[in-house]
Design a protein around this motif. Structure first.
Motif, mmCIF file in Angstrom:
data_model
loop_
_atom_site.group_PDB
_atom_site.id
_atom_site.type_symbol
_atom_site.label_atom_id
_atom_site.label_comp_id
_atom_site.label_asym_id
_atom_site.label_seq_id
_atom_site.Cartn_x
_atom_site.Cartn_y
_atom_site.Cartn_z
ATOM 1 N N GLY A 26 43.583 34.221 21.590
ATOM 2 C CA GLY A 26 43.711 34.070 22.981
ATOM 3 C C GLY A 26 45.239 34.038 23.547
ATOM 4 O O GLY A 26 45.362 33.664 24.553
ATOM 5 N N GLN A 27 46.047 34.042 22.360
ATOM 6 C CA GLN A 27 47.574 34.125 22.866
ATOM 7 C C GLN A 27 47.953 35.171 23.657
ATOM 8 O O GLN A 27 47.198 36.395 23.374
ATOM 9 C CB GLN A 27 48.543 33.915 21.835
ATOM 10 C CG GLN A 27 48.419 32.716 21.005
ATOM 11 C CD GLN A 27 49.150 32.761 19.536
ATOM 12 O OE1 GLN A 27 49.963 33.378 19.649
ATOM 13 N NE2 GLN A 27 48.568 32.107 18.873
ATOM 14 N N THR A 28 48.642 35.227 24.843
ATOM 15 C CA THR A 28 48.803 36.319 25.572
ATOM 16 C C THR A 28 50.327 36.622 25.562
ATOM 17 O O THR A 28 50.847 37.424 26.476
ATOM 18 C CB THR A 28 48.370 35.929 26.911
ATOM 19 O OG1 THR A 28 48.968 34.921 27.523
ATOM 20 C CG2 THR A 28 46.847 36.057 26.904
ATOM 21 N N GLY A 29 51.080 35.915 25.102
ATOM 22 C CA GLY A 29 52.724 36.334 24.804
ATOM 23 C C GLY A 29 52.951 37.610 24.556
ATOM 24 O O GLY A 29 52.152 38.558 24.154
ATOM 25 N N PRO A 30 54.201 37.977 24.650
ATOM 26 C CA PRO A 30 54.620 39.305 24.159
ATOM 27 C C PRO A 30 54.475 39.586 23.050
ATOM 28 O O PRO A 30 54.543 38.722 22.062
ATOM 29 C CB PRO A 30 56.062 39.368 24.534
ATOM 30 C CG PRO A 30 56.510 37.992 25.183
ATOM 31 C CD PRO A 30 55.281 37.246 25.236
ATOM 32 N N LEU A 31 54.130 40.843 22.593
ATOM 33 C CA LEU A 31 53.857 41.219 21.173
ATOM 34 C C LEU A 31 54.969 41.414 20.284
ATOM 35 O O LEU A 31 55.783 42.455 20.760
ATOM 36 C CB LEU A 31 52.733 42.175 21.062
ATOM 37 C CG LEU A 31 52.208 42.919 19.836
ATOM 38 C CD1 LEU A 31 51.587 41.692 19.007
ATOM 39 C CD2 LEU A 31 51.494 44.053 20.284
ATOM 40 N N VAL A 32 55.262 40.843 19.279
ATOM 41 C CA VAL A 32 56.253 41.226 18.599
ATOM 42 C C VAL A 32 55.613 41.849 17.055
ATOM 43 O O VAL A 32 55.058 41.119 16.530
ATOM 44 C CB VAL A 32 57.368 39.847 18.105
ATOM 45 C CG1 VAL A 32 58.363 40.443 17.430
ATOM 46 C CG2 VAL A 32 58.089 39.398 19.447
ATOM 47 N N VAL A 33 56.329 42.894 16.614
ATOM 48 C CA VAL A 33 55.812 43.473 15.507
ATOM 49 C C VAL A 33 56.777 43.673 14.435
ATOM 50 O O VAL A 33 57.865 44.047 14.728
ATOM 51 C CB VAL A 33 55.298 44.926 16.071
ATOM 52 C CG1 VAL A 33 54.639 45.768 14.537
ATOM 53 C CG2 VAL A 33 53.970 44.835 16.884
ATOM 54 N N ALA A 34 56.522 43.302 13.272
ATOM 55 C CA ALA A 34 57.252 43.495 11.996
ATOM 56 C C ALA A 34 56.589 44.784 11.081
ATOM 57 O O ALA A 34 55.193 44.466 10.761
ATOM 58 C CB ALA A 34 57.478 42.240 11.180
ATOM 59 N N CYS A 35 57.128 45.835 10.810
ATOM 60 C CA CYS A 35 56.290 46.936 10.166
ATOM 61 C C CYS A 35 56.975 46.517 8.536
ATOM 62 O O CYS A 35 58.164 46.850 8.438
ATOM 63 C CB CYS A 35 56.824 48.031 10.462
ATOM 64 S SG CYS A 35 55.912 48.613 12.009
ATOM 65 N N VAL A 36 56.097 46.005 7.788
ATOM 66 C CA VAL A 36 56.649 46.110 6.395
ATOM 67 C C VAL A 36 55.789 46.942 5.277
ATOM 68 O O VAL A 36 54.837 47.461 5.422
ATOM 69 C CB VAL A 36 56.561 44.696 5.820
ATOM 70 C CG1 VAL A 36 57.289 43.606 6.788
ATOM 71 C CG2 VAL A 36 55.137 44.069 5.910
ATOM 72 N N ARG A 37 56.353 46.996 4.271
ATOM 73 C CA ARG A 37 55.808 47.933 3.172
ATOM 74 C C ARG A 37 55.783 47.238 1.961
ATOM 75 O O ARG A 37 56.869 46.833 1.415
ATOM 76 C CB ARG A 37 56.972 49.051 3.168
ATOM 77 C CG ARG A 37 56.387 50.117 2.101
ATOM 78 C CD ARG A 37 55.622 51.255 2.486
ATOM 79 N NE ARG A 37 55.050 52.176 1.591
ATOM 80 C CZ ARG A 37 55.637 53.116 1.086
ATOM 81 N NH1 ARG A 37 56.758 53.451 1.454
ATOM 82 N NH2 ARG A 37 54.964 53.629 0.119
#
Ligand SMILES: Cc1cc2nc3c(=O)[nH]c(=O)nc-3n(C[C@H](O)[C@H](O)[C@H](O)COP(=O)(O)OP(=O)(O)OC[C@H]3O[C@@H](n4cnc5c(N)ncnc54)[C@H](O)[C@@H]3O)c2cc1C
Lengths: 369, 436
Positions: A26-37
């Motif tokens: 239910g959080q609606t804050g901005p989405l921050v994504v980390a792409c990791v391998r």
């Protein structure tokens, strides 16, 4: 810190970054994504044949990816946002290392989306996977395989970027995407560019530091001589970061115990084409730039000299090298002993103004009368 | 602390002992967390290379079908050497080349991971990259968990099973293990050398998955200890085990002794062209039965090397199987204690009884005097030369002088090495008593 300016300045059709359905309670804050391998950090390379042997035991996050994740977590905190980790790596085997790495990621408070690589390289006793075995016989081209180890090479990075963006779509459109700037698994480093393209986002690659701003990221990059440039990158932004600078935090024990396999979402299957709602805007906003001086050490300014004026380029070149200036002719002093040689050198330096003349009364030098 | 989750048991250390304890507990339906400081089980662990797997029958039926084996040992050789000679007792059995097998070489980073996988399969929670830093005690002083180096890192449990290996900090903190006594420890150092599989097969006379185990006496410049050479799939492990105080007194670097061993004329041909892959060193608790700590206190048990359970009795160096045996027994004892609602030292006392009834303490008790015999001055410094010279006397053809005969050869060799026949007889008798 205020909320990031999430969308385009003027009304494109694109989805607002950070909006949309989410699976994070239910959080609606901005989405921050980390792409990791998740890769084998210490593959064994046969010194004779160059054959690479990978072992699931070595699986972990490369330093740049770990830094990207830490930056993402910090930005997420600053923006009160949601952090999603898109983790590409071998399929988890119960109790196996990929599981442990994914569990640790989930315990950091991020939602983990796992892009499973069906990697024969990292399962069971098949540690002897030779890269050559995955090539088409008689060709240099890698076989079309979904081997984890070669995924990034065999499938093009554009496809990988599409797959990642597709997997992220249930969470909304990211305001910021952080990647490592290089992969120890021979990645080309092009993924962030493709991601930016897919997301219609601004991009800044090879960052030393990333700080959350109000609707933008402040990204420091290296310049020669210890200088830095600081970019103001509007959101949505894709950034790749160096391995140094920040250290990935450790999960707390309760979080680690709470994070089971259920904390990890398998990625949705790949869909072709552009990802819905991602690239429909009018293109990324402008990146502004400021050059920052290195804090230390102090280096004197470059002395500006007038360029040589001669019309003959050869003479100009010779002038630049200093070859046309008068020089002391070479002098043969010896053979002489070390103290005498040292005196001769000091005399030379004094004569040419590099050293002050010795004070009267100073102890006599070896060669002095 | 108050918010910490409570488990039935916390097992510290995902080595063979810890994983075995966790398997027994999880299979009994107990909630158990297995804490390992390394990034994965086995990542921190060093040993020589041979595991005797019979104890695994209690954990996985037909374990040999899935265990990460390098080679199955079919040849066991005990070699006595001087600088230029060697005398071997070489035993080979094809029965060991087939199910249910006897011993195997295996790499700990894979074996330990495999065994810990059995614990997680059974429901144990494995927490890696986490160090247990101390014991948690309740108001009455009773042990009720461990502190770890993670944030909010206390784990509460009814029983702590310390399987944290040799020189156990937890056992010391609990007052079970006295401060380390150097003379009860040896230092094991080993190199892993790369050699192509076919070369190993050829040089050691092996086929397929067959392997060799060579134990060596007389290769340590008089420092009490021994050497070993084991074959893995495409590497060999060569190393020495050295009495700690004697090594310190000798002022020799252990790697010099491995270099000596590798250059010995009986060993060098096996290793020609091999390249170094790894070097590792680790302590071994070799004090045996008499050096073991108290095994249980209120809320805590000690198993495996943490309880000094490696059997180092000359021709036997077995630690992994003893660790697994003791871990299983510890797990069973904790299950019983929880079932009975009594996790005090008295409630956990069935652990020792269980160990006495099976090989772990039975073998240790039987061979309790082996360490002092094997590490004695005569066995270490005189007998290898004496036996090699005796063989040389017997096998050197001295025509036209007649052959010396066994007794005379023995006398000549004994005199050369200062071995009196009386001492020889006494040691033979002692050996019969120790190993008989
Ligand atoms: C050189 C050498 C050669 C050997 N050769 C053989 C052989 O050929 N065959 C054989 O059977 N045995 C051999 N042994 C003995 C054998 O290695 C041990 O007996 C066996 O490993 C004991 O198992 P364990 O589980 O008790 O301890 P360990 O294997 O030492 O495992 C202890 C575990 O606890 C973890 N740990 C320690 N402290 C903490 C902490 N505070 N918090 C969290 N985790 C912790 C460690 O990382 C480790 O994983 C050899 C030993 C050495 C050193």
């Amino acid at each position: 810190m205020g909320e990031p300016v999430a969308g385009r300045p003027s009304g494109g059709k694109r989805t607002e970054p950070g909006a949309g359905p989410n699976r994070t309670g239910g959080q609606t804050g901005p989405l921050v994504v980390a792409c990791v391998r998740i890769v084998d950090l210490r593959p064994h390379v046969d010194p004779l044949t160059g054959r690479i042997t990978r072992d699931p035991a070595g699986l972990g996050l490369p330093a740049p990816d770990a830094a990207a994740l830490e930056h993402a977590l910090r930005i997420g905190e600053a923006w009160s946002g949601r952090v999603v980790v898109a983790a590409a790596g071998p399929s988890p085997a119960p109790g196996g290392t990929p599981d442990a790495v994914l569990g640790e990621l989930a315990a950091l408070g991020a939602t983990v989306v796992h892009l499973a690589e069906a990697g024969p390289a990292v399962h069971g006793r098949d540690r002897d996977m030779a890269e050559t075995a995955l090539r088409h016989p008689g060709t240099e081209r890698p076989a079309a395989t979904d081997s984890g180890a070669l995924w990034e090479l065999t499938a093009d990075e554009g496809a990988l970027a599409r797959r990642i963006v597709n997997a992220l779509s249930p969470f909304g459109v990211p305001a910021a995407v952080l990647c490592g700037d290089r992969s120890p698994d021979r990645g080309t480093g092009a993924l962030p560019g493709f991601l930016a393209h897919e997301l219609g986002a601004a991009q800044a690659l090879g960052a030393v530091a990333v700080a959350p701003g109000d609707g933008h990221l402040l990204v420091d990059r290296r310049l020669d001589g210890g200088w830095r440039e600081r970019l103001r990158v509007p959101c949505p932004a894709v950034c790749s970061v160096e391995g140094g600078g920040v250290r990935l935090r450790r999960a707390t024990l309760p979080a680690l115990l709470a994070a089971g396999p259920t904390a990890v979402h398998p990625a949705a299957p790949v869909r072709g084409g552009t990802v819905d709602g991602a690239r429909e805007g009018s293109g990324p906003g402008p990146v502004t730039l400021r050059i920052l001086g290195p804090p230390r050490p102090y280096r004197p300014r470059t002395r500006i000299v007038a360029p040589p004026a001669d019309p003959d380029p050869r003479i100009r070149l010779l002038e630049l090298t200093g070859a046309l200036e008068a020089h002391d002719p070479p002098t043969v002093l010896g053979p002489i002993g070390a103290p005498e040689a040292a005196d001769a050198l000091v005399d030379f330096l004094v004569r040419h103004g590099y050293l002050d003349a010795p004070l009267p009364g100073a102890p006599a030098r070896a060669g002095a009368p | 602390m108050s918010g910490a989750t409570e488990f039935d048991a916390v097992v510290v250390g995902a080595g063979p002992a810890g994983s075995a304890a966790a398997i027994a507990l999880a299979r009994a339906g107990r909630s158990v967390v297995l804490v390992e400081r390394g990034p994965f089980p086995g990542s921190k662990n060093v040993y020589g290379g041979v595991v005797y797997g019979r104890i695994l029958d209690q954990i996985v039926p037909a374990w040999w079908e899935e265990v990460p084996v390098e080679r199955w040992i079919v040849r066991r050789s005990t070699m006595m050497m001087t600088g230029t000679q060697s005398l071997s007792v070489d035993y080979r059995s094809q029965a060991w080349a087939d199910r249910p097998y006897n011993g195997m070489t295996t790499v700990r980073s894979r074996f330990d991971r495999w065994l810990a996988g059995k614990a997680t399969d059974a429901g144990a929670r494995l927490v890696t990259s986490t160090v247990a830093t101390g014991l948690v005690r309740d108001a009455s002083g009773r042990i009720c968990g461990v502190h770890t180096d993670r944030g909010d890192g206390d784990l509460r449990a009814r029983v702590v099973v310390a399987c944290d290996g040799v020189n156990s900090f937890l056992a010391k903190e609990a007052g079970l293990l006295p401060p380390a006594e150097a003379s009860h420890h040896t230092l094991g150092v080993k190199e892993v050398l790369d050699l192509p599989r076919s070369v190993i097969d050829e040089r050691f006379g092996l086929t397929g998955d067959e392997g060799t185990d060579i134990e060596i006496l007389g290769c340590t410049r008089g420092i009490p200890g021994g050497g070993f050479l084991y074959t893995n799939a495409d590497t060999v492990s060569v190393g020495v085990v050295l009495s700690l105080p004697h090594l310190a007194a000798a002022g020799v670097r252990p790697e010099e002794l491995i270099a000596d061993l590798k250059e010995h004329p009986s060993i060098a041909p096996y290793l020609r062209g091999a390249t170094l892959r790894e070097y590792a060193a680790h302590l071994i608790p070799e004090g045996g039965y008499d050096a073991m700590p108290t095994l249980a206190t209120d809320g805590m048990l000690v198993a495996g090397d943490a309880a000094a359970m490696t059997l180092a009795a000359g021709i036997w160096l077995e630690g992994v199987n003893f660790a697994i045996g003791s871990g299983l027994a510890a797990g069973r004892a904790v299950d019983r204690a929880i079932g009975a609602g009594d996790c005090s030292a008295a409630g956990l006392a069935s652990y020792r009884a269980d160990l006495e009834a099976q090989f772990v303490l039975a073998d240790h008790k039987r061979f309790r005097r082996a360490p002092s015999l094997i590490l004695s001055e005569r066995v270490q410094q005189r007998y290898p030369g004496f036996l090699c010279d005796m063989a040389e006397e017997l096998f050197t053809v001295t025509n036209p002088t007649p052959k010396p005969g066994g007794l005379r050869a023995t006398r000549i060799a004994a005199a050369r090495h200062g071995v009196t026949l009386r001492a020889l007889a006494a040691d033979t008798l002692r050996a019969l008593r120790v190993f008989g």
